[in-house]
Design a protein around this motif. Structure first.
Motif, PDB file in Angstrom:
ATOM      1  N   LEU A 198      -4.955   7.086   3.288  1.00 21.99           N
ATOM      2  CA  LEU A 198      -3.938   6.264   2.636  1.00 21.99           C
ATOM      3  C   LEU A 198      -3.795   6.592   1.154  1.00 21.99           C
ATOM      4  CD1 LEU A 198      -4.770   2.865   4.329  1.00 21.99           C
ATOM      5  CD2 LEU A 198      -2.582   4.044   4.489  1.00 21.99           C
ATOM      6  N   GLY A 199      -4.790   7.266   0.601  1.00 22.14           N
ATOM      7  CA  GLY A 199      -4.734   7.620  -0.810  1.00 22.14           C
ATOM      8  C   GLY A 199      -4.894   6.432  -1.741  1.00 22.14           C
ATOM      9  N   VAL A 200      -5.729   5.463  -1.314  1.00 21.73           N
ATOM     10  CA  VAL A 200      -5.940   4.270  -2.141  1.00 21.73           C
ATOM     11  C   VAL A 200      -7.394   4.228  -2.591  1.00 21.73           C
ATOM     12  CG1 VAL A 200      -4.097   2.977  -1.036  1.00 21.73           C
ATOM     13  CG2 VAL A 200      -6.413   2.822  -0.103  1.00 21.73           C
ATOM     14  N   ASP A 201      -7.609   3.546  -3.695  1.00 21.18           N
ATOM     15  CA  ASP A 201      -8.965   3.446  -4.234  1.00 21.18           C
ATOM     16  C   ASP A 201      -9.786   2.367  -3.551  1.00 21.18           C
ATOM     17  OD1 ASP A 201      -8.389   5.436  -6.104  1.00 21.18           O
ATOM     18  OD2 ASP A 201      -7.644   3.983  -7.565  1.00 21.18           O
ATOM     19  N   ARG A 202      -9.089   1.409  -2.939  1.00 20.17           N
ATOM     20  CA  ARG A 202      -9.786   0.263  -2.362  1.00 20.17           C
ATOM     21  C   ARG A 202      -9.100  -0.118  -1.054  1.00 20.17           C
ATOM     22  NH1 ARG A 202      -9.930  -4.641  -6.333  1.00 20.17           N
ATOM     23  NH2 ARG A 202      -7.715  -4.144  -6.295  1.00 20.17           N
ATOM     24  N   LEU A 203      -9.885  -0.262  -0.004  1.00 23.86           N
ATOM     25  CA  LEU A 203      -9.348  -0.617   1.312  1.00 23.86           C
ATOM     26  C   LEU A 203     -10.087  -1.828   1.848  1.00 23.86           C
ATOM     27  CD1 LEU A 203      -7.595   0.070   3.841  1.00 23.86           C
ATOM     28  CD2 LEU A 203      -9.545   1.398   4.679  1.00 23.86           C
ATOM     29  N   GLY A 204      -9.328  -2.765   2.399  1.00 22.91           N
ATOM     30  CA  GLY A 204      -9.935  -3.919   3.031  1.00 22.91           C
ATOM     31  C   GLY A 204     -10.354  -3.614   4.451  1.00 22.91           C
ATOM     32  N   ILE A 205     -11.530  -4.082   4.827  1.00 23.54           N
ATOM     33  CA  ILE A 205     -11.985  -3.963   6.209  1.00 23.54           C
ATOM     34  C   ILE A 205     -12.501  -5.327   6.660  1.00 23.54           C
ATOM     35  CG2 ILE A 205     -14.236  -3.050   5.445  1.00 23.54           C
ATOM     36  CD1 ILE A 205     -14.317  -1.552   8.195  1.00 23.54           C
ATOM     37  N   GLY A 206     -11.873  -5.849   7.705  1.00 25.24           N
ATOM     38  CA  GLY A 206     -12.330  -7.095   8.288  1.00 25.24           C
ATOM     39  C   GLY A 206     -13.445  -6.786   9.274  1.00 25.24           C
ATOM     40  N   LEU A 207     -14.646  -7.127   8.925  1.00 23.71           N
ATOM     41  CA  LEU A 207     -15.789  -6.723   9.742  1.00 23.71           C
ATOM     42  C   LEU A 207     -15.924  -7.589  10.989  1.00 23.71           C
ATOM     43  CD1 LEU A 207     -18.519  -6.064   7.029  1.00 23.71           C
ATOM     44  CD2 LEU A 207     -17.266  -4.349   8.365  1.00 23.71           C
TER      45      LEU A 207
END
Length: 415
Positions: free
Chosen positions: A43-52
């Motif tokens: 995605l080329g992003v510095d921060r990605l959310g992950i719902g664990l």
């Protein structure tokens, strides 16, 4: 990823890790390296959310060993990942060869469900980014509908009161607020927003609400505007949105449609199937939130606005529906099969992506943000007729689709 709503609310977008097969702590750490970090890079992003999604044994280990919880937080930070939500619906064994109705166990009449949910909330409180306003945990809609006696219902209601009290204690102890959302699902005690109002009204709205799964909403032929108004009027907050699409067969009697549906009738997960009947209003054409959005095609010379949904009928699993458990001459079928957001299924099937777009608009297209946690939850990649060879690429494409829908609504990338 984070976005900023015009009202100033930070809106978090991520994907749910229940797509990955990880039942132990080492497996959770491995999925961050093997899948989540590559998704972020695509995605080329510095921060990605992950719902664990953390299986019961993992949650128990994390609550018992603070050092391991700190290790998990360190791994997330090092890989450019953040967690503001947990999926506590599956308890364990989510990728066994056959899951089906076992996913609803233990239910909310069982003490184990309360213990697990509060443990998940404690884990999440420790994982939340310092600047996150709150966390969310999603859970099952009380239970599968049978057996559900008045005694079990009473036990569950008492457990929900204890849940609210436990969440208040966690906030007092940690300074972090975590809310729990009950996820209406076809076939359960709470399968519609109307049932959510009936069963959940009067709970502490500061800590308890609804996790709205757009696939489930579509399968039940619930229209987004009416559903969201119903929840709002009852004081039930949408704690979390699971951005998901169902499969739809406009003409379930067509041989090509039945062939394509047969290819989706796999043995691991339950694929509840619904059909809706429509009837003429007998009055002036209206602009309903129903048949047009549901994929309904009006008879020649009539408009879809002249029709309303009159009945929703269902089968508990797609094979049952295909084997005669559901009529094919009343209207389209919708199947609880979480389809990739960005991709079309095998023709002539389609997805309910348009329905999801309207859910997003209802929650975030107005002057205020009515939900701040969005989780792409396509856990079915491995049981598609043609599973992907590049799973991180597929998940990244879904997140890009969701990102574009949010920016279409006026939200700004808040990197």
């Amino acid at each position: 990823m984070r976005f900023r709503h015009p009202d100033g609310t930070a809106v978090h977008l991520g994907y749910c890790s229940n797509v990955h097969q990880a039942e132990d702590f080492d497996g959770v750490l491995a999925q961050l390296a093997d899948h989540a970090e590559p998704v972020r890079e695509r995605l080329g992003v510095d921060r990605l959310g992950i719902g664990l999604w953390l299986a019961r044994d993992v949650v128990a280990r994390l609550t018992a060993e603070p050092g391991e919880l700190a290790r998990l937080k360190g791994e997330l930070d090092a890989r450019g990942l953040e967690t503001v939500t947990l999926n506590a619906f599956p308890y364990a064994g989510f990728h066994r060869d056959v899951v089906k109705k076992d996913v609803y166990l233990p239910d909310w009449a069982d003490e184990a469900r309360l213990t697990h949910t509060l443990d998940c909330a404690r884990v999440l409180a420790a994982l939340l980014p310092d600047d996150a306003e709150r966390g969310s945990v999603s859970t099952l809609p009380l239970a599968w509908r049978t057996p559900w006696s008045p005694e079990r219902a009473d036990t569950a209601r008492r457990a929900l009161d204890r849940l609210a009290a436990g969440l208040a204690t966690i906030e007092s102890d940690t300074g972090r607020r975590v809310r729990v959302g009950f996820e209406p699902e076809p076939g359960c005690v709470v399968e519609t927003t109307a049932q959510a109002v009936r069963e959940l009204r009067g709970l502490d709205p500061e800590r308890l609400g609804v996790c709205l799964d757009a696939c489930h909403l579509a399968v039940q032929f619930e229209e987004p505007g009416a559903a969201l108004r119903r929840l709002g009027e009852a004081g039930l907050p949408v704690v979390k949105l699971q951005a998901s699409c169902a499969i739809e067969a406009a003409d379930p009697a067509a041989p090509t449609a039945r062939t394509a549906l047969r290819r989706l009738a796999e043995p691991r997960f339950l694929h509840q199937t619904r059909t809706a009947a429509f009837a003429g209003t007998g009055g002036e054409p209206r602009t309903p939130e129903g048949p047009t959005a549901a994929g309904f095609v009006a008879p020649e010379g009539r408009t879809a606005a002249e029709f309303v949904t009159t009945e929703v009928r269902g089968a508990d699993d797609l094979p049952d529906a295909l084997d005669g458990g559901l009529p094919t001459d009343t209207g389209p079928w919708r199947v609880h099969f979480h389809a990739p957001l960005h991709a079309a299924p095998e023709p002539p099937l389609r997805t309910t992506a348009d329905h999801l777009v309207r859910v997003l608009a209802g929650l975030l297209g107005g002057p205020s943000a009515d939900c701040d946690h969005i989780e792409v939850e396509t856990y079915t990649w491995s049981v598609l007729p043609e599973p992907p060879t590049d799973l991180p690429g597929g998940i990244a494409a879904e997140l890009a689709w969701a990102r574009d829908r949010l920016t279409d609504l006026g939200l700004k990338d808040d990197r």
